[in-house]
Write a protein that holds these residues in place. Structure first.
Motif, PDB file in Angstrom:
ATOM      1  N   SER A  88      37.767  11.645  37.668  1.00  0.00           N
ATOM      2  CA  SER A  88      38.810  11.449  36.661  1.00  0.00           C
ATOM      3  C   SER A  88      39.948  12.426  36.931  1.00  0.00           C
ATOM      4  CB  SER A  88      38.232  11.667  35.252  1.00  0.00           C
ATOM      5  OG  SER A  88      39.216  11.431  34.271  1.00  0.00           O
ATOM      6  N   SER A  89      41.049  11.899  37.368  1.00  0.00           N
ATOM      7  CA  SER A  89      42.188  12.744  37.700  1.00  0.00           C
ATOM      8  C   SER A  89      42.741  13.430  36.455  1.00  0.00           C
ATOM      9  CB  SER A  89      43.287  11.907  38.355  1.00  0.00           C
ATOM     10  OG  SER A  89      44.413  12.691  38.646  1.00  0.00           O
ATOM     11  N   GLY A  90      42.910  14.764  36.541  1.00  0.00           N
ATOM     12  CA  GLY A  90      43.507  15.525  35.448  1.00  0.00           C
ATOM     13  C   GLY A  90      42.566  15.890  34.325  1.00  0.00           C
ATOM     14  N   ILE A  91      41.281  15.594  34.474  1.00  0.00           N
ATOM     15  CA  ILE A  91      40.381  15.789  33.337  1.00  0.00           C
ATOM     16  C   ILE A  91      40.189  17.258  32.995  1.00  0.00           C
ATOM     17  CG2 ILE A  91      38.235  15.824  34.696  1.00  0.00           C
ATOM     18  CD1 ILE A  91      36.993  14.198  32.346  1.00  0.00           C
ATOM     19  N   MET A  92      40.226  18.161  33.968  1.00  0.00           N
ATOM     20  CA  MET A  92      40.023  19.578  33.658  1.00  0.00           C
ATOM     21  C   MET A  92      41.184  20.140  32.843  1.00  0.00           C
ATOM     22  SD  MET A  92      37.058  19.934  34.685  1.00  0.00           S
ATOM     23  CE  MET A  92      37.014  21.546  33.915  1.00  0.00           C
ATOM     24  N   SER A  93      42.378  19.653  33.093  1.00  0.00           N
ATOM     25  CA  SER A  93      43.526  20.081  32.288  1.00  0.00           C
ATOM     26  C   SER A  93      43.339  19.679  30.828  1.00  0.00           C
ATOM     27  CB  SER A  93      44.821  19.462  32.841  1.00  0.00           C
ATOM     28  OG  SER A  93      45.064  19.911  34.158  1.00  0.00           O
ATOM     29  N   ILE A  94      42.765  18.491  30.639  1.00  0.00           N
ATOM     30  CA  ILE A  94      42.521  18.008  29.269  1.00  0.00           C
ATOM     31  C   ILE A  94      41.370  18.774  28.628  1.00  0.00           C
ATOM     32  CG2 ILE A  94      41.853  16.012  27.874  1.00  0.00           C
ATOM     33  CD1 ILE A  94      43.125  14.247  30.060  1.00  0.00           C
ATOM     34  N   LEU A  95      40.255  18.884  29.353  1.00  0.00           N
ATOM     35  CA  LEU A  95      39.063  19.510  28.768  1.00  0.00           C
ATOM     36  C   LEU A  95      39.286  20.973  28.446  1.00  0.00           C
ATOM     37  CD1 LEU A  95      36.152  17.973  30.893  1.00  0.00           C
ATOM     38  CD2 LEU A  95      36.791  17.422  28.539  1.00  0.00           C
ATOM     39  N   SER A  96      40.015  21.705  29.294  1.00  0.00           N
ATOM     40  CA  SER A  96      40.219  23.128  29.055  1.00  0.00           C
ATOM     41  C   SER A  96      40.942  23.380  27.740  1.00  0.00           C
ATOM     42  CB  SER A  96      40.997  23.759  30.205  1.00  0.00           C
ATOM     43  OG  SER A  96      42.283  23.151  30.345  1.00  0.00           O
ATOM     44  N   GLU A  97      41.784  22.434  27.322  1.00  0.00           N
ATOM     45  CA  GLU A  97      42.463  22.551  26.025  1.00  0.00           C
ATOM     46  C   GLU A  97      41.618  21.969  24.901  1.00  0.00           C
ATOM     47  OE1 GLU A  97      46.332  20.867  26.181  1.00  0.00           O
ATOM     48  OE2 GLU A  97      47.057  22.203  27.764  1.00  0.00           O
ATOM     49  N   GLU A  98      40.976  20.832  25.186  1.00  0.00           N
ATOM     50  CA  GLU A  98      40.248  20.124  24.126  1.00  0.00           C
ATOM     51  C   GLU A  98      39.049  20.918  23.635  1.00  0.00           C
ATOM     52  OE1 GLU A  98      39.610  17.224  21.345  1.00  0.00           O
ATOM     53  OE2 GLU A  98      41.335  17.491  22.661  1.00  0.00           O
ATOM     54  N   VAL A  99      38.335  21.606  24.535  1.00  0.00           N
ATOM     55  CA  VAL A  99      37.159  22.362  24.073  1.00  0.00           C
ATOM     56  C   VAL A  99      37.574  23.443  23.076  1.00  0.00           C
ATOM     57  CG1 VAL A  99      35.713  21.925  26.092  1.00  0.00           C
ATOM     58  CG2 VAL A  99      37.250  23.902  26.094  1.00  0.00           C
ATOM     59  N   GLN A 100      38.738  24.050  23.296  1.00  0.00           N
ATOM     60  CA  GLN A 100      39.193  25.092  22.376  1.00  0.00           C
ATOM     61  C   GLN A 100      39.656  24.502  21.049  1.00  0.00           C
ATOM     62  OE1 GLN A 100      41.182  28.633  24.376  1.00  0.00           O
ATOM     63  NE2 GLN A 100      41.445  27.071  25.972  1.00  0.00           N
ATOM     64  N   LYS A 101      40.241  23.308  21.103  1.00  0.00           N
ATOM     65  CA  LYS A 101      40.626  22.635  19.863  1.00  0.00           C
ATOM     66  C   LYS A 101      39.404  22.310  19.017  1.00  0.00           C
ATOM     67  CE  LYS A 101      44.852  20.437  21.614  1.00  0.00           C
ATOM     68  NZ  LYS A 101      45.499  19.135  21.939  1.00  0.00           N
ATOM     69  N   ARG A 102      38.287  22.067  19.677  1.00  0.00           N
ATOM     70  CA  ARG A 102      37.065  21.707  18.945  1.00  0.00           C
ATOM     71  C   ARG A 102      36.216  22.918  18.609  1.00  0.00           C
ATOM     72  NH1 ARG A 102      34.868  15.821  21.091  1.00  0.00           N
ATOM     73  NH2 ARG A 102      36.896  14.945  21.663  1.00  0.00           N
TER      74      ARG A 102
END
Length: 472
Positions: A375-389
């Motif tokens: 999944s292209s770009g997924i680490m950029s998303i996850l690194s922010e999303e985990v902190q939001k959660r």
């Protein structure tokens, strides 16, 4: 002697003849005028039973029953009186069809176990009610359910047809003074996030009430704003017994968490990925021997070793989440897949230590590039999303190199692990079953840093947080 005729007798016979002719004429007239003869104009059928209109036809003049048509719809599953008509030779013959219920309900009773003073529904005393119409359940009398003891109660079941059945059962009344048990109300620290489920992880149990109520006073709690909040939880059972607990939720700002800021404090964070395993108990014993604490980023799949998660926690070490499957192809296939996998290992850990940790480590670290294959770009998303959660992720700023292969020479692991120069060192190790030489190297590594004035800590809310550069 000459006989004379009796005029009275003659008149009587004449009258009978006239009456016979009138009756015969009326019947002939009726047959001609009303060629369809019915048995009844008011038909009664039991609810649920089929309606056979042909059975009400007595005779058909100049035809047969097949030539008679029907008009009207009868709902045999619903009480009521329905208009209906037979149609023969363009003439209607109206009748009424009444659907009735004459069968009393059939049901079973169950004994009642009641808390003194609670509201009691008669429905709780019955089961398996069988009837073709709706039923209502009531007590025969206004019973006293306030005084402890055992009494006999009578229950009445009435259907829509007015039929009733009644049975008796026992009611045991108990004085309940035991408060509900409220679990999971531990103080926690989270990072700002749009929403936080205050009920998640909270459990209410009661000795008698299976539906004890949970109420939460939020006290202006805002999970998106840093601060310290006091949340009040209360559990109330049907007898009015109440348990109250307060919970401190600290919403900690996650500003600057992407920096590798150092200071003069010299701290080593020993972090072990991929356990628990056959080596975990050995690692715990070595840590105890040197009086140091560490962090275990655990995975699933080794269920026979799950109790060691609890053991490590009880010995004062930090339990954190790595993943359940450690399957790159799955966890990095989508954001949803990642969080489903994370939730699964979180639930396993909760069974062992009572809560879901908020410290995590991405398989391969946040800088991994293998995730691009899925999944292209997924680490950029996850690194922010985990902190939001509400999670915080921890990479490492030093590596023991034990991931380079199984049974690496102890000397190689020691040399790599002791090469760190920073004051705060988060060192990557592995607790997999094949990493026996990591266990053997551990004492030398601990002694090396102790001699240089470092202290050892498990990760906590105020720990140094190394974040890698995101490459996907």
């Amino acid at each position: 002697m000459k006989h004379t005729k009796n005029p009275t007798r003659k008149a009587l016979l004449f009258s009978i003849l006239i009456l016979f002719l009138i009756v015969l004429g009326y019947k002939l007239y009726k047959l001609v005028s009303f060629p369809l003869l019915l048995k009844d104009t008011h038909i009664t059928i039991e609810i649920g039973e089929p309606f056979h209109p042909e059975e009400n036809i007595k005779a058909v003049l100049f035809g047969d029953k097949n030539s008679v048509k029907e008009k009207g719809k009868i709902q045999t599953d619903k009480l009521g009186t329905y208009p209906f008509a037979y149609v023969y030779k363009d003439k209607e013959y109206p009748v009424e069809v009444e659907v009735v219920d004459t069968t009393p309900p059939v049901f079973e009773v169950v004994p009642l176990d009641i808390d003194a003073g609670m509201k009691v529904s008669a429905n709780s005393a019955v089961k398996n009610i069988k009837d073709k119409t709706k039923t209502t359940v009531s007590f025969k009398e206004d019973y006293d359910f306030k005084t402890p003891g055992t009494i006999e109660v009578c229950v009445i079941v009435r259907d829509e047809g007015g039929n009733t059945s009644e049975k008796t059962t026992k009611a045991t009344i108990v004085l309940d003074k035991e408060k509900p048990v409220l679990k999971g109300v531990e103080d926690i620290t989270i990072y700002p996030q749009p929403s936080f489920d205050l009920k998640k992880g909270i459990a209410v149990t009661d000795n008698r009430d299976p539906n004890a109520k949970l109420e939460i006073d939020k006290n202006n709690f805002d999970s998106s704003k840093p601060g310290v909040y006091t949340i009040e939880y209360s559990a109330r059972d049907r007898s009015g017994n109440t348990t109250m607990k307060k919970r401190i939720i600290t919403v900690k700002s996650n500003e600057n968490t992407n920096s590798n800021e150092q200071n003069k404090e010299k701290i080593v964070y020993l972090t072990f990925d991929d356990g628990p395993s056959v080596n975990t108990a050995k690692i715990l014993d070595i840590l105890d021997q040197y009086h140091v604490k560490a962090t275990f980023f655990v995975i699933g799949g080794n269920s026979s070793y799950y109790p060691l998660i609890k053991e490590a926690h009880q010995r004062g070490h930090t339990i954190a989440l790595h993943s359940y499957s450690h399957d790159y192809g799955y966890i990095y296939s989508s954001v949803d897949a990642y969080f489903k996998d994370l939730e699964k290992i979180g639930n396993i850990v909760k069974q062992q230590i009572g809560f879901v940790p908020k410290y995590i480590r991405f398989p391969g670290g946040s800088s991994n590039t293998i995730s691009k294959n899925y999944s292209s770009g997924i680490m950029s998303i996850l690194s922010e999303e985990v902190q939001k959660r509400g999670y915080q992720y921890y990479d490492w700023n030093w590596d023991s190199s034990d991931a380079a292969g199984n049974n690496r020479p102890v000397s190689s692991i020691v040399a790599s692990a002791t090469g760190g120069q920073s004051n705060k060192l988060n060192i990557l190790f592995h607790d997999a079953g094949a990493k026996s030489t990591t266990v053997e190297a551990l004492p030398q590594i601990i002694e090396f840093y102790q001699k240089r004035g470092y202290r050892f800590e498990g990760i906590h809310d105020d720990s140094y947080i190394p974040h890698h550069n995101i490459n996907n």
